[in-house]
Design a protein around this motif. Structure first.
Motif, mmCIF file in Angstrom:
data_model
loop_
_atom_site.group_PDB
_atom_site.id
_atom_site.type_symbol
_atom_site.label_atom_id
_atom_site.label_comp_id
_atom_site.label_asym_id
_atom_site.label_seq_id
_atom_site.Cartn_x
_atom_site.Cartn_y
_atom_site.Cartn_z
ATOM 1 N N GLN A 68 44.651 44.469 45.977
ATOM 2 C CA GLN A 68 43.258 44.253 46.423
ATOM 3 C C GLN A 68 42.354 45.304 45.991
ATOM 4 O O GLN A 68 42.733 46.668 46.098
ATOM 5 C CB GLN A 68 42.985 44.213 47.953
ATOM 6 N N THR A 128 50.178 42.375 47.756
ATOM 7 C CA THR A 128 48.992 41.892 47.296
ATOM 8 C C THR A 128 48.065 43.213 46.852
ATOM 9 O O THR A 128 48.147 44.045 47.738
ATOM 10 C CB THR A 128 48.413 41.113 47.977
ATOM 11 N N ASN A 178 34.197 40.212 44.965
ATOM 12 C CA ASN A 178 34.588 38.865 44.821
ATOM 13 C C ASN A 178 34.079 38.235 46.223
ATOM 14 O O ASN A 178 34.688 37.472 46.988
ATOM 15 C CB ASN A 178 36.028 38.911 44.845
ATOM 16 N N THR A 231 45.744 35.708 39.436
ATOM 17 C CA THR A 231 46.169 35.768 40.680
ATOM 18 C C THR A 231 47.481 36.534 40.846
ATOM 19 O O THR A 231 47.944 36.828 42.168
ATOM 20 C CB THR A 231 46.555 34.092 41.072
ATOM 21 N N SER A 232 48.143 36.850 39.667
ATOM 22 C CA SER A 232 49.471 37.441 39.589
ATOM 23 C C SER A 232 49.769 38.620 38.810
ATOM 24 O O SER A 232 49.323 38.145 37.503
ATOM 25 C CB SER A 232 50.611 36.445 40.228
ATOM 26 N N SER A 280 38.607 36.338 37.535
ATOM 27 C CA SER A 280 38.321 35.125 38.297
ATOM 28 C C SER A 280 39.740 34.112 38.220
ATOM 29 O O SER A 280 39.686 33.519 38.974
ATOM 30 C CB SER A 280 37.118 34.491 37.894
ATOM 31 N N THR A 281 40.331 34.460 37.097
ATOM 32 C CA THR A 281 41.537 33.449 37.026
ATOM 33 C C THR A 281 42.799 34.185 37.439
ATOM 34 O O THR A 281 43.915 33.503 37.363
ATOM 35 C CB THR A 281 41.594 32.794 35.614
ATOM 36 N N TYR A 332 38.892 41.885 45.033
ATOM 37 C CA TYR A 332 39.657 41.105 43.878
ATOM 38 C C TYR A 332 41.322 41.292 44.327
ATOM 39 O O TYR A 332 41.496 42.343 44.740
ATOM 40 C CB TYR A 332 39.406 41.750 42.774
ATOM 41 N N GLN A 333 42.108 40.097 44.154
ATOM 42 C CA GLN A 333 43.410 40.212 44.656
ATOM 43 C C GLN A 333 44.235 39.833 43.406
ATOM 44 O O GLN A 333 44.001 38.674 42.662
ATOM 45 C CB GLN A 333 43.716 39.502 45.718
ATOM 46 N N ALA A 334 45.647 40.407 43.349
ATOM 47 C CA ALA A 334 46.601 40.068 42.442
ATOM 48 C C ALA A 334 47.923 40.333 43.239
ATOM 49 O O ALA A 334 48.243 41.304 43.786
ATOM 50 C CB ALA A 334 46.632 40.649 41.346
ATOM 51 N N THR A 335 48.753 39.112 43.313
ATOM 52 C CA THR A 335 50.192 39.318 44.019
ATOM 53 C C THR A 335 50.935 39.835 42.864
ATOM 54 O O THR A 335 50.951 39.889 41.770
ATOM 55 C CB THR A 335 50.923 38.138 44.486
#
Length: 186
Positions: free
Chosen positions: A129, A127, A149, A42-43, A39-40, A154-157
């Motif tokens: 996903q 990104t 999500n 992002t990258s 949840s925290t 769920y995503q992370a760049t």
């Protein structure tokens, strides 16, 4: 060569209408030896185009009540800009604890840098996903269940960058060019 491992999951309540099956608990992402709550995250940061960035392990918890059963679980992932969606099959732990079941990865490792073997992706920003789908027996449950999500995946760049040695080579060539230019001017 740098190897990075990824572990994906989340904190989520039941996803079916009557709560006969669902997900629970906290699952973390492990990337490059660091553990983060999904949840925290992002990258994934910068990844060398010569590195291996592997999806290699998962730890996912589900519950089954009122005769419902989750028969199998898959994780699906993609990288933006590509039309292909990769699938990883998860297998349940050999025994349940009460009505709870733990799922782990069962298929081979998959690599983001090569888009799972389809060719090394070009330098640039991307990104990642992912989402999970649990297939049920349909008894007292609304059908398949999703961990996604809230529908956003769920995503992370991440950014693919040249191998660090390339920078040294470029700097060396520029230095040699500068020296040759100074000698020619002298």
């Amino acid at each position: 060569m740098k190897t990075t491992y990824l572990l994906v999951g989340s904190l989520l309540a039941a996803t079916s209408l009557n709560a006969a099956t669902g997900f629970f608990g906290t699952t973390s992402i492990i990337a490059d030896g660091n553990t983060s709550d999904v949840s925290t995250l992002t990258s994934f940061g910068n990844i060398s185009n010569a590195a291996t960035f592997e999806i290699q392990g998962f730890d996912l918890n589900t519950f089954e009540d009122n005769g419902s059963e989750i028969t199998h679980m898959n994780m699906f992932w993609t990288i933006d800009g590509f039309t292909n969606i990769h699938q990883i099959q998860l297998t349940p732990a050999p025994t349940k604890i009460g009505n709870d079941r733990n799922w782990v990865i069962s298929s081979s490792t998959q690599d983001l840098v090569t888009n799972n073997g389809l060719g090394t992706i070009a330098e640039g920003d991307y990104t990642f996903q992912a989402y999970f789908e649990g297939y049920t027996n349909g008894t007292n449950t609304a059908g398949n269940i999703f961990l996604n999500n809230g529908g956003s995946n769920y995503q992370a760049t991440f950014t693919i960058v040249p191998e660090p040695g390339i920078y040294a080579l470029i700097a060396g060539l520029l230095g040699l060019s500068f020296v040759a230019l100074k000698r020619r001017q002298a």
